[in-house]
Design an enzyme around this catalytic site. Structure first.
Site, PDB file in Angstrom:
ATOM      1  CD  GLN A  75       9.031 -28.299 -28.649  1.00 48.46           C
ATOM      2  OE1 GLN A  75       9.762 -28.866 -28.215  1.00 48.46           O
ATOM      3  NE2 GLN A  75       7.689 -28.874 -28.352  1.00 48.46           N
TER       4      GLN A  75
ATOM      5  CE  LYS B 265      10.133 -31.881 -34.615  1.00 48.47           C
ATOM      6  NZ  LYS B 265       9.475 -30.995 -35.392  1.00 48.47           N
TER       7      LYS B 265
ATOM      8  N   GLY C  94       3.606 -32.183 -30.853  1.00 51.39           N
ATOM      9  CA  GLY C  94       2.103 -32.972 -31.188  1.00 51.39           C
ATOM     10  C   GLY C  94       2.393 -33.216 -32.646  1.00 51.39           C
ATOM     11  CG  HIS C  95       4.635 -36.421 -34.010  1.00 51.41           C
ATOM     12  ND1 HIS C  95       5.618 -35.814 -32.951  1.00 51.41           N
ATOM     13  CD2 HIS C  95       4.463 -37.588 -34.058  1.00 51.41           C
ATOM     14  CE1 HIS C  95       6.027 -37.138 -32.571  1.00 51.41           C
ATOM     15  NE2 HIS C  95       5.499 -38.003 -33.192  1.00 51.41           N
TER      16      HIS C  95
ATOM     17  CG  ASP D 263       2.522 -33.803 -51.250  1.00 51.64           C
ATOM     18  OD1 ASP D 263       3.559 -33.635 -50.221  1.00 51.64           O
ATOM     19  OD2 ASP D 263       1.303 -33.728 -50.846  1.00 51.64           O
TER      20      ASP D 263
ATOM     21  CG  ASP E 203       4.243 -27.558 -35.998  1.00 52.08           C
ATOM     22  OD1 ASP E 203       3.819 -28.214 -35.109  1.00 52.08           O
ATOM     23  OD2 ASP E 203       3.961 -26.177 -36.070  1.00 52.08           O
TER      24      ASP E 203
HETATM   25  P1  IMP Z   1       5.628 -23.244 -25.334  1.00 50.79           P
HETATM   26  O1  IMP Z   1       6.654 -24.414 -25.647  1.00 50.79           O
HETATM   27  O2  IMP Z   1       4.393 -23.815 -24.997  1.00 50.79           O
HETATM   28  O3  IMP Z   1       6.262 -22.517 -24.232  1.00 50.79           O
HETATM   29  O4  IMP Z   1       5.525 -22.291 -26.385  1.00 50.79           O
HETATM   30  C1  IMP Z   1       6.598 -21.202 -27.007  1.00 50.79           C
HETATM   31  C2  IMP Z   1       6.603 -21.330 -28.399  1.00 50.79           C
HETATM   32  O5  IMP Z   1       6.855 -22.341 -28.895  1.00 50.79           O
HETATM   33  C3  IMP Z   1       5.088 -20.714 -29.115  1.00 50.79           C
HETATM   34  O6  IMP Z   1       5.502 -20.104 -30.019  1.00 50.79           O
HETATM   35  C4  IMP Z   1       4.526 -22.025 -29.427  1.00 50.79           C
HETATM   36  O7  IMP Z   1       3.642 -21.901 -30.423  1.00 50.79           O
HETATM   37  C5  IMP Z   1       5.931 -22.798 -29.972  1.00 50.79           C
HETATM   38  N1  IMP Z   1       5.859 -24.093 -30.018  1.00 50.79           N
HETATM   39  C6  IMP Z   1       5.969 -25.044 -28.763  1.00 50.79           C
HETATM   40  N2  IMP Z   1       5.962 -26.231 -29.241  1.00 50.79           N
HETATM   41  C7  IMP Z   1       5.630 -26.413 -30.465  1.00 50.79           C
HETATM   42  C8  IMP Z   1       5.464 -27.491 -31.580  1.00 50.79           C
HETATM   43  O8  IMP Z   1       5.625 -28.471 -31.371  1.00 50.79           O
HETATM   44  N3  IMP Z   1       5.360 -27.068 -32.742  1.00 50.79           N
HETATM   45  C9  IMP Z   1       5.472 -25.750 -33.268  1.00 50.79           C
HETATM   46  N4  IMP Z   1       5.324 -24.818 -32.516  1.00 50.79           N
HETATM   47  C10 IMP Z   1       5.745 -24.954 -30.949  1.00 50.79           C
END
Ligand code: IMP
Length: 442
Positions: A224, A16, A40-41, A333, A13
């Site tokens: 991630q 990116k 997700g973005h 910002d 988050d």
């Molecule tokens: P998983 O990837 O669903 O197995 O989740 C494992 C950990 O990674 C959890 O703490 C999720 O909240 C975190 N996580 C997975 N994908 C993202 C992302 O795109 N952004 C932020 N945290 C993520």
């Protein structure tokens, strides 16, 4: 050669999506190398805003080939939904999109196993996104995974699915008292997905290497962040893939000699979703301010993100394990109007000072962050497009970040829109101009 990997340096988050969107304009090919629809973005362009989970956001540019690499785990239902949503908004998805035949497939039992396992863990749960990511990668490693290519061979897919369900149904029924899955139902559902996706499935490593041979520019899009990487993150509170730059090679089938730059995206403060240690977390007014001003809610799950001060230990660690060649700082910002800003430069635990990221989860859970204070700025920086126009305090803050990472800052983002950006140096810029027409690289 101008091939670049973009990775998150914190816990995901970092913004990116916007940076990749900006760089994709100069790229011929954009490839995702790990993760799945847990990512997700949102990309805000001149006309619209689009949410991406699996499809590389480069799809918004005409003439950019977008690839889901072998290191990604694909939920075909979620992918089709995303493609439909994008196509309904006028985004063209055809010859400009490919999926690796070696990418592993998420099946309904992966989600069921994950949900049951998380529930049984109670307070020790990971806080996953619930997309079945971990169990799918586990099957890949235990060599019982089903790959995109298998979906194109119905007899093979059926046999593998049947073998897997014998074991998985016993597991679900006996251990978690859940109903198992019916072979025929899952088989038919996935055959439907295969019919829809078959034309996109290809040997994408061959496509990518050919493109590189022809001098095309490739952008490797990480999802991630480094501290969710299965090796270098805050294990076990991580995702199950290689989110650091090394994953770009194993997740695409492109060798390290073909990649020459790694850009680390870093948010001007720190956030984390899900469970796990977060030394600089501020569960007070400071965190609430970042959360509100930065709209810190997950694009995939909608969960509020935990917020805190900038953590230089994380950044230094990310610079090292990714071999960062430059930085992109986002959401500067959001800090506007803070009287004082803090940067963590070390962790103190049991009388010991840690300047480098410890691997011990207990140290991370119990440590006290060591801060240095810097003056904040009153001026609004939203939308500023030139470095010169930034207030001196912001320049000082950014210089400190640069110093901690020991690499230069190429991009500074000052808002969610494409044009709210300071491009100090474009990491993919060269004499080669991208053509306006779609280019065939297969
Ligand atoms: P998983 O990837 O669903 O197995 O989740 C494992 C950990 O990674 C959890 O703490 C999720 O909240 C975190 N996580 C997975 N994908 C993202 C992302 O795109 N952004 C932020 N945290 C993520």
């Amino acid at each position: 050669m101008s091939n670049l990997v973009v990775v998150g340096t914190q816990w995901g988050d970092e913004g990116k999506g916007k940076i990749v969107d900006l760089l994709a304009r100069a790229a011929d090919v954009v490839v995702r190398f790990q993760g799945g629809s847990n990512a997700g973005h949102t990309v805000v362009n001149d006309r619209d805003s689009h949410v991406f989970h699996l499809v590389p956001s480069g799809i918004l540019y005409r003439g950019t080939l977008c690839i889901i690499g072998n290191g990604v785990v694909v939920d075909p239902g979620a992918l089709i939904e995303e493609m439909d949503r994008l196509q309904a908004k006028g985004v063209k998805i055809g010859k400009n999109f490919l999926i690796s035949d070696r990418a592993h497939v998420i099946l309904p039992y992966h989600k069921a196993i994950e949900k049951a396992a998380e529930q049984s863990k109670g307070s020790r749960r990971i806080g996953t996104t619930g997309r079945g990511i971990g169990p799918t990668y586990a099957d890949k490693m235990t060599r019982i995974g089903i790959r995109m290519g298998d979906l194109l061979n119905p007899a093979l897919f059926r046999r593998k699915l049947e073998e897997n369900l014998i074991e998985i149904n016993v597991f679900l029924e006996r251990l978690y008292q859940l109903q198992g899955f019916q072979l025929e139902k899952v088989f038919q559902q996935y055959m439907g997905y295969a019919e829809r996706l078959k034309d996109y499935v290809a040997d994408t490593s061959a496509v990518l290497n050919k493109a590189i041979e022809r001098g095309r520019k490739v952008l490797f899009e990480g999802a991630q962040g480094t501290h969710l990487d299965v090796d270098f993150g805050t294990y076990p509170y991580v995702t199950s893939s290689s989110a650091a730059a090394g994953g770009a090679c194993t997740g695409t089938g492109v060798g390290p000699t073909k990649i020459n730059k790694v850009m680390g995206v870093v948010k001007a403060y720190t956030t984390r979703v899900g469970s796990g240690p977060f030394p600089t977390e501020m569960p007070d007014a400071v965190g609430a301010r970042f959360q509100e001003r930065g709209k810190e809610f997950g694009a995939t799950t909608g969960r509020p993100r935990r917020c805190g001060w900038f953590d230089g230990v994380l950044l230094r660690h990310a610079a090292r394990v990714n071999g960062l060649s430059s930085l992109a700082v986002t959401k500067l910002d959001v800090l506007d109007g803070c009287q004082e800003l803090k940067i963590c430069t070390g962790y103190r635990h049991a009388g010991k000072l840690y300047r480098d990221m410890p691997s011990d989860i207990q140290v991370l859970e119990e440590c006290e962050p060591v801060y240095e204070a810097l003056p904040g700025w009153k001026m609004e920086t939203t939308g500023i497009t030139s470095y010169k126009a930034l207030p001196p305090q912001a320049k000082r803050y950014l210089a400190r970040i640069e110093e901690l990472a020991a690499c230069p800052m190429d991009i500074i983002s000052t808002g969610s829109k494409r044009n709210q950006t300071i491009v100090v140096r474009h990491p993919m810029a060269s004499a080669h101009r991208k053509s306006a027409r779609p280019r065939r690289v297969r």
